[in-house]
Design a protein around this motif. Structure first.
Motif, mmCIF file in Angstrom:
data_model
loop_
_atom_site.group_PDB
_atom_site.id
_atom_site.type_symbol
_atom_site.label_atom_id
_atom_site.label_comp_id
_atom_site.label_asym_id
_atom_site.label_seq_id
_atom_site.Cartn_x
_atom_site.Cartn_y
_atom_site.Cartn_z
ATOM 1 N N LEU A 226 0.819 -1.217 0.000
ATOM 2 C CA LEU A 226 0.000 0.000 0.000
ATOM 3 C C LEU A 226 0.854 1.269 0.000
ATOM 4 C CD1 LEU A 226 -2.751 -1.110 2.529
ATOM 5 C CD2 LEU A 226 -2.861 -1.140 0.027
ATOM 6 N N ASP A 227 1.929 1.230 -0.792
ATOM 7 C CA ASP A 227 2.843 2.365 -0.834
ATOM 8 C C ASP A 227 2.672 3.267 -2.059
ATOM 9 O OD1 ASP A 227 3.744 0.544 -2.670
ATOM 10 O OD2 ASP A 227 5.822 0.530 -1.983
ATOM 11 N N ALA A 228 1.743 2.944 -2.939
ATOM 12 C CA ALA A 228 1.527 3.774 -4.131
ATOM 13 C C ALA A 228 0.911 5.110 -3.732
ATOM 14 C CB ALA A 228 0.628 3.054 -5.127
ATOM 15 N N LYS A 229 1.296 6.138 -4.434
ATOM 16 C CA LYS A 229 0.781 7.481 -4.168
ATOM 17 C C LYS A 229 -0.420 7.755 -5.062
ATOM 18 C CE LYS A 229 4.176 8.507 -1.401
ATOM 19 N NZ LYS A 229 3.989 7.890 -0.128
ATOM 20 N N PRO A 230 -1.442 8.433 -4.532
ATOM 21 C CA PRO A 230 -2.597 8.804 -5.356
ATOM 22 C C PRO A 230 -2.179 9.714 -6.502
ATOM 23 C CG PRO A 230 -3.084 9.106 -3.035
ATOM 24 C CD PRO A 230 -1.618 8.824 -3.137
ATOM 25 N N LYS A 231 -2.849 9.540 -7.641
ATOM 26 C CA LYS A 231 -2.594 10.357 -8.827
ATOM 27 C C LYS A 231 -3.892 11.051 -9.224
ATOM 28 C CE LYS A 231 0.928 7.271 -10.710
ATOM 29 N NZ LYS A 231 1.315 6.465 -11.869
ATOM 30 N N THR A 232 -3.731 12.075 -10.041
ATOM 31 C CA THR A 232 -4.871 12.829 -10.551
ATOM 32 C C THR A 232 -4.913 12.682 -12.057
ATOM 33 O OG1 THR A 232 -4.685 14.425 -8.765
ATOM 34 C CG2 THR A 232 -5.879 15.140 -10.710
ATOM 35 N N LEU A 233 -6.107 12.478 -12.609
ATOM 36 C CA LEU A 233 -6.261 12.455 -14.063
ATOM 37 C C LEU A 233 -6.167 13.900 -14.531
ATOM 38 C CD1 LEU A 233 -6.775 10.621 -16.505
ATOM 39 C CD2 LEU A 233 -9.197 11.090 -16.214
ATOM 40 N N LYS A 234 -5.088 14.224 -15.188
ATOM 41 C CA LYS A 234 -4.815 15.608 -15.570
ATOM 42 C C LYS A 234 -5.866 16.143 -16.542
ATOM 43 C CE LYS A 234 0.084 15.470 -14.637
ATOM 44 N NZ LYS A 234 -0.150 15.088 -13.324
#
Length: 176
Positions: A73-81
């Motif tokens: 659970l180490d992935a960082k949240p991303k945003t759909l640009k």
């Protein structure tokens, strides 16, 4: 994975627990920074047989965010640009990694998980589905054919022409 929501003062926050399938032992536990307004409709869990890890997708202040779930659970949240959405819709293809997001003008966009970019990919936009006094609000659905390939449909009524429009798209690879 166990995915849940924790209520804060004004919104919900994602909480994820990863368990070992063979032993049931705890692999990881994490609060994912998020501010989800509607806990019942503003997030989806997506999986895909091409990807070994599922995704959580959520809407936060009109922006589509996502995170890949890993054992640690180490992935960082991303945003759909460049995204500005008012709703996300489960069309019955979330186990294939597909869903529809409604843009601010009401038009529907088909999105799916994308293993090449490690994120989400826009597949199609139903440009004629935008909110209008000439059309009813669109209804979306998804399904699979006999070869397990996804289809996405969009249905709306034209008040002007007094006819029902049905768009059905198949996303199978095209061959020359």
């Amino acid at each position: 994975y166990l995915v849940g929501l924790t209520k804060s003062i004004s919104s919900y926050t994602l909480h994820v627990t990863a368990l070992s399938a063979p032993s049931g032992s705890l692999l990881g536990d994490a609060h994912i920074p998020s501010s989800i307004h509607n806990g019942l409709t503003d997030f989806l869990v997506l999986s895909d047989e091409e990807s070994s890890h599922p995704f959580i997708v959520w809407l936060e202040k009109d922006v589509l965010k996502f995170v890949r779930l890993t054992e640690t659970l180490d992935a960082k949240p991303k945003t759909l640009k460049g995204s500005s959405f008012k709703r996300i819709l489960n069309i019955g293809l979330n186990e294939k990694g597909w869903f529809v997001a409604l843009q601010q003008d009401g038009s529907g966009v088909v999105l799916r998980t994308d293993k090449d970019s490690q994120g989400l990919k826009q597949v199609w936009e139903f440009s004629e589905s935008a909110t209008s006094d000439r059309y009813s609000e669109s209804i979306y659905a998804g399904g699979l054919d006999k070869d397990n390939m996804p289809y996405v449909g969009c249905v709306f009524w034209s008040h002007y022409y007094k006819v029902l429009y049905v768009y059905l798209f198949d996303f199978r690879p095209k061959y020359d």
